[in-house]
Structure formats: structure tokens, C-alpha cells
Write an enzyme that holds these catalytic residues in place. Structure first.
Site, PDB file in Angstrom:
ATOM      1  N   SER A 143     -17.085 -19.998 -37.387  1.00 18.23           N
ATOM      2  CA  SER A 143     -17.056 -21.444 -37.113  1.00 18.23           C
ATOM      3  C   SER A 143     -18.472 -21.999 -37.203  1.00 18.23           C
ATOM      4  O   SER A 143     -19.454 -21.256 -37.036  1.00 18.23           O
ATOM      5  CB  SER A 143     -16.517 -21.681 -35.692  1.00 18.23           C
ATOM      6  OG  SER A 143     -16.708 -23.023 -35.299  1.00 18.23           O
ATOM      7  N   TYR A 156     -16.713 -19.622 -26.906  1.00 14.74           N
ATOM      8  CA  TYR A 156     -16.264 -19.821 -28.292  1.00 14.74           C
ATOM      9  C   TYR A 156     -17.436 -19.640 -29.255  1.00 14.74           C
ATOM     10  O   TYR A 156     -17.338 -18.918 -30.252  1.00 14.74           O
ATOM     11  CB  TYR A 156     -15.668 -21.221 -28.435  1.00 14.74           C
ATOM     12  CG  TYR A 156     -15.059 -21.496 -29.785  1.00 14.74           C
ATOM     13  CD1 TYR A 156     -13.815 -20.973 -30.139  1.00 14.74           C
ATOM     14  CD2 TYR A 156     -15.724 -22.279 -30.733  1.00 14.74           C
ATOM     15  CE1 TYR A 156     -13.253 -21.235 -31.377  1.00 14.74           C
ATOM     16  CE2 TYR A 156     -15.170 -22.543 -31.973  1.00 14.74           C
ATOM     17  CZ  TYR A 156     -13.926 -22.019 -32.289  1.00 14.74           C
ATOM     18  OH  TYR A 156     -13.380 -22.267 -33.529  1.00 14.74           O
ATOM     19  N   LYS A 160     -17.956 -16.662 -32.089  1.00 13.97           N
ATOM     20  CA  LYS A 160     -18.044 -16.957 -33.517  1.00 13.97           C
ATOM     21  C   LYS A 160     -19.373 -16.486 -34.104  1.00 13.97           C
ATOM     22  O   LYS A 160     -19.426 -16.034 -35.244  1.00 13.97           O
ATOM     23  CB  LYS A 160     -17.830 -18.455 -33.757  1.00 13.97           C
ATOM     24  CG  LYS A 160     -16.421 -18.937 -33.370  1.00 13.97           C
ATOM     25  CD  LYS A 160     -15.337 -18.202 -34.146  1.00 13.97           C
ATOM     26  CE  LYS A 160     -13.959 -18.791 -33.952  1.00 13.97           C
ATOM     27  NZ  LYS A 160     -12.928 -18.140 -34.755  1.00 13.97           N
TER      28      LYS A 160
HETATM   29  N1  LIG Z   1      -9.814 -26.428 -36.759  1.00 15.83           N
HETATM   30  C1  LIG Z   1     -11.127 -26.384 -36.773  1.00 15.83           C
HETATM   31  O1  LIG Z   1     -11.810 -27.420 -36.829  1.00 15.83           O
HETATM   32  C2  LIG Z   1     -11.845 -25.046 -36.727  1.00 15.83           C
HETATM   33  C3  LIG Z   1     -13.236 -25.063 -36.777  1.00 15.83           C
HETATM   34  C4  LIG Z   1     -13.912 -23.859 -36.754  1.00 15.83           C
HETATM   35  C5  LIG Z   1     -13.212 -22.661 -36.676  1.00 15.83           C
HETATM   36  N2  LIG Z   1     -11.852 -22.667 -36.624  1.00 15.83           N
HETATM   37  C6  LIG Z   1     -11.176 -21.380 -36.538  1.00 15.83           C
HETATM   38  O2  LIG Z   1     -10.144 -21.316 -37.495  1.00 15.83           O
HETATM   39  C7  LIG Z   1      -9.167 -20.365 -37.044  1.00 15.83           C
HETATM   40  C8  LIG Z   1      -7.798 -20.980 -37.192  1.00 15.83           C
HETATM   41  O3  LIG Z   1      -7.718 -22.077 -36.318  1.00 15.83           O
HETATM   42  P1  LIG Z   1      -6.868 -23.382 -36.625  1.00 15.83           P
HETATM   43  O4  LIG Z   1      -7.794 -24.522 -36.513  1.00 15.83           O
HETATM   44  O5  LIG Z   1      -6.053 -23.203 -37.840  1.00 15.83           O
HETATM   45  O6  LIG Z   1      -5.981 -23.403 -35.297  1.00 15.83           O
HETATM   46  P2  LIG Z   1      -4.421 -23.298 -35.008  1.00 15.83           P
HETATM   47  O7  LIG Z   1      -4.290 -23.378 -33.547  1.00 15.83           O
HETATM   48  O8  LIG Z   1      -3.692 -24.254 -35.874  1.00 15.83           O
HETATM   49  O9  LIG Z   1      -4.060 -21.826 -35.506  1.00 15.83           O
HETATM   50  C9  LIG Z   1      -4.456 -20.675 -34.794  1.00 15.83           C
HETATM   51  C10 LIG Z   1      -3.320 -19.669 -34.852  1.00 15.83           C
HETATM   52  O10 LIG Z   1      -3.767 -18.458 -34.235  1.00 15.83           O
HETATM   53  C11 LIG Z   1      -2.703 -17.941 -33.428  1.00 15.83           C
HETATM   54  N3  LIG Z   1      -3.256 -17.094 -32.378  1.00 15.83           N
HETATM   55  C12 LIG Z   1      -4.025 -17.468 -31.322  1.00 15.83           C
HETATM   56  N4  LIG Z   1      -4.310 -16.415 -30.548  1.00 15.83           N
HETATM   57  C13 LIG Z   1      -3.700 -15.334 -31.125  1.00 15.83           C
HETATM   58  C14 LIG Z   1      -3.632 -13.961 -30.798  1.00 15.83           C
HETATM   59  N5  LIG Z   1      -4.227 -13.465 -29.702  1.00 15.83           N
HETATM   60  N6  LIG Z   1      -2.938 -13.150 -31.617  1.00 15.83           N
HETATM   61  C15 LIG Z   1      -2.328 -13.630 -32.722  1.00 15.83           C
HETATM   62  N7  LIG Z   1      -2.348 -14.913 -33.080  1.00 15.83           N
HETATM   63  C16 LIG Z   1      -3.035 -15.767 -32.291  1.00 15.83           C
HETATM   64  C17 LIG Z   1      -2.014 -19.183 -32.878  1.00 15.83           C
HETATM   65  O11 LIG Z   1      -0.697 -18.887 -32.446  1.00 15.83           O
HETATM   66  C18 LIG Z   1      -2.062 -20.116 -34.076  1.00 15.83           C
HETATM   67  O12 LIG Z   1      -0.921 -19.974 -34.888  1.00 15.83           O
HETATM   68  C19 LIG Z   1      -9.558 -20.002 -35.609  1.00 15.83           C
HETATM   69  O13 LIG Z   1     -10.222 -18.755 -35.604  1.00 15.83           O
HETATM   70  C20 LIG Z   1     -10.519 -21.108 -35.218  1.00 15.83           C
HETATM   71  O14 LIG Z   1     -11.419 -20.704 -34.227  1.00 15.83           O
HETATM   72  C21 LIG Z   1     -11.150 -23.835 -36.649  1.00 15.83           C
END
Ligand SMILES: NC(=O)c1ccc[n+]([C@@H]2O[C@H](COP(=O)([O-])OP(=O)(O)OC[C@H]3O[C@@H](n4cnc5c(N)ncnc54)[C@H](O)[C@@H]3O)[C@@H](O)[C@H]2O)c1
Length: 265
Positions: A143, A156, A160
Site C-alpha cells: 500500500s 496497517y 504494508k
Molecule cells: N482500496 C484501497 O484504496 C487500498 C489501498 C492500498 C492497499 N489496499 C490493499 O488492497 C488489498 C485488497 O483490498 P481491497 O481494497 O480490495 O478491499 P476489500 O475489502 O474489497 O477486499 C479485501 C478482501 O480480503 C478478504 N480478507 C480479509 N481478511 C482475510 C483473511 N484473513 N483471509 C482471507 N481473506 C481475507 C475480505 O473478505 C475481502 O474479500 C488489501 O491488502 C488492502 O490492504 C487497498
């Protein structure tokens, strides 16, 4: 012919957001996709969308922070398809915005376990399988929070930043074994995790969080824009790329948060 024709790809957190967008794109590009998530409803929905579009996919329920479950997940892929070419360790949780002194140890441990330990376990057991078959690709979702300091997100951000270093170490460890390891740093992507719900077309600069660079792209990102970077890293288009950090954040982490004041006269 698709960019991932004949490949077997495992994506964690593929029941939602960035993981789902990547699963759909990987399947469209010819991969057999194993959709892993700990929320079965979202995972099954992703599989359904892929199959309706003519692709191949199956769902595996997993909690990525639990070693026996991660081992079972990898074994399920090998049992179903006989190999594992691409692992996208993408599952993650963000937690609430809480300053360090007020953050409970329980909340800290939970975020580190899912994000950092999850990426470690997913990589560890995937690499064991990839070494036996002669190579593979690992992608981890870090991230922008791992690159710049975000007040209120100590666990967090630490998780990351840890993923970025883990990625670099593993890339060096297995570079001569035909295993490439890279990570992606998304930022400001419209998903349930980011809680960004505003219509990107109607946003004004004051709608952005205070850490957004005012000169960064004046919109949030679509999960598909992260998925396209994941596809690049998963495919042979990136055949000489390992240990890299691909930032997909519209410029958010590129500079300081505020412009310097204009000179008078
Ligand atoms: N959305 C953003 O702006 C953003 C920014 C930086 C990083 N990220 C990272 O991107 C990745 C995906 O996030 P997203 O934004 O698509 O969020 P999201 O919440 O839409 O998807 C995350 C998915 O991970 C699953 N999950 C959570 N904990 C789990 C576990 N212990 N075991 C198995 N599955 C699990 C959830 O059920 C969900 O389906 C994450 O690692 C997040 O930290 C997202």
C-alpha cells in the site's frame, strides 16, 4: 491468445475489490483462477461471474493468517490443477483510524496477522510448490501506507512496509530459481476496505483525505486499474522484473501534502 493462457493463478481476498477485479481479468486472459477468501459469499460470487463469462475458476475458503488453512489452500490448488504458476497475496484489512497510544494490542496483532503474516504464509507455501515445479510468480499487495506515514494507521502502515521488504528479500532469495516476486502499492482505490464511496466524477479537492497531494490526480482509482498492474506482473510482459514496488495511486505518494505558499510581488 490471452497473456495468462494455461496458467494457474491463486488470488487471496478475491471475493471483493482489487482481488475480484484481478480474478476477472486473469480469467479473461486465460488463467484458471482459484478464488480464495474467508467470506464464502463474495468468493462464490466472483467464481460465478468468471464462469458466466466462459472462464474457469473455483473457490477455496481460507483465513490467510492461519498456517494450516494456507497449507490446505495451496494443496487444494495442486489437487485441482496439478500446478501453481501465480500467487497474488492480496487479502487485507485496514482497521479503524486509531493513534498508536490508543491502539489495542489485539487490534495491532489482528492487522499484522492478516496483512503481513498472511503474505508470508502465502509466499512460503507457494514457493515450496514453485521450487518443485521449476518456477512461478508471486505478487503481494502492499500500500502507499507502506511508503509514506499515515497518522492513525500504525499497524496497517507497518504491515504494508513489512510486505515491501518481505517482497524484496524473497525476490533476491529465489531470483535464480525462476521465481519472480513483486508487490503493488495501491492508494485511494474505490473498494469496501477504503470506505471511499463518493462518485469520483463529482469529487472536489476538499473531499480528499488530508494526506492526498493536492496536485495528485483529482480522482480515486478503480480496482481494475490495480488489476491491470497485477496482470503485467503476473505475465511474461514483466519477465525481467523482480523485487519491484509498483505504485498505483494517481500520484498520491509522490510528494508532500501541501503546495508551498506563493511568493508576494
Ligand atoms: N482500496 C484501497 O484504496 C487500498 C489501498 C492500498 C492497499 N489496499 C490493499 O488492497 C488489498 C485488497 O483490498 P481491497 O481494497 O480490495 O478491499 P476489500 O475489502 O474489497 O477486499 C479485501 C478482501 O480480503 C478478504 N480478507 C480479509 N481478511 C482475510 C483473511 N484473513 N483471509 C482471507 N481473506 C481475507 C475480505 O473478505 C475481502 O474479500 C488489501 O491488502 C488492502 O490492504 C487497498
Amino acid at each position: 491468445m490471452g497473456k495468462l493462457e494455461g496458467k494457474v493463478a491463486l488470488i487471496t481476498g478475491a471475493g471483493s475489490g482489487i482481488g475480484r477485479a484481478s480474478a476477472l481479468l486473469f480469467a479473461k486472459e486465460g488463467a484458471k483462477v482459484v478464488v480464495a477468501d474467508f467470506v464464502p459469499q463474495g468468493g462464490h460470487e466472483t467464481v460465478k461471474i468468471i464462469k458466466e463469462a466462459g472462464g474457469e475458476a473455483l473457490f477455496v475458503e481460507v483465513n490467510v493468517s492461519k498456517s494450516p488453512e494456507v497449507q490446505r489452500m495451496i494443496q487444494s490448488v495442486l489437487d485441482a490443477y496439478g500446478r501453481l504458476d501465480i500467487v497474488f497475496n492480496n487479502a487485507g484489512i485496514q482497521g479503524k483510524f486509531i493513534m498508536t497510544a490508543d491502539l489495542s494490542e489485539e487490534a495491532w496483532n489482528s492487522i499484522i496477522a492478516t496483512n503481513l503474516t498472511g503474505a508470508f504464509l502465502g509466499s512460503k507455501y507457494a514457493i515450496q510448490a514453485m521450487l518443485k515445479q521449476g518456477g512461478g510468480v508471486i505478487i503481494n499487495t502492499a500500500s502507499t501506507a507502506g511508503l509514506i506515514g499515515l497518522p492513525g494507521m500504525p499497524a496497517y502502515s507497518a504491515s504494508k512496509a513489512g510486505i515491501i521488504q518481505l517482497t524484496k528479500v524473497m525476490a533476491l532469495e529465489y531470483a535464480d530459481k525462476n521465481i519472480r516476486v513483486n508487490c503493488i502499492c495501491p492508494g485511494g482505490i474505490v473498494t469496501p476496505l477504503s470506505r471511499i464511496t463518493a462518485d469520483p466524477a463529482t469529487l472536489k479537492p476538499e473531499d480528499f483525505p488530508p494526506y492526498r497531494h493536492v496536485k495528485a490526480m483529482p480522482r480515486f482509482g478503480d480496482p481494475e486499474e490495480v488489476a491491470r498492474t497485477a496482470l503485467y506482473l503476473a505475465s511474461d510482459d514483466s519477465s525481467f522484473v523482480t523485487g519491484t514496488v509498483a505504485v498505483v495511486d494517481g500520484g498520491m505518494s509522490a510528494g508532500v501534502a501541501k503546495m508551498p505558499p506563493k511568493k508576494q510581488g
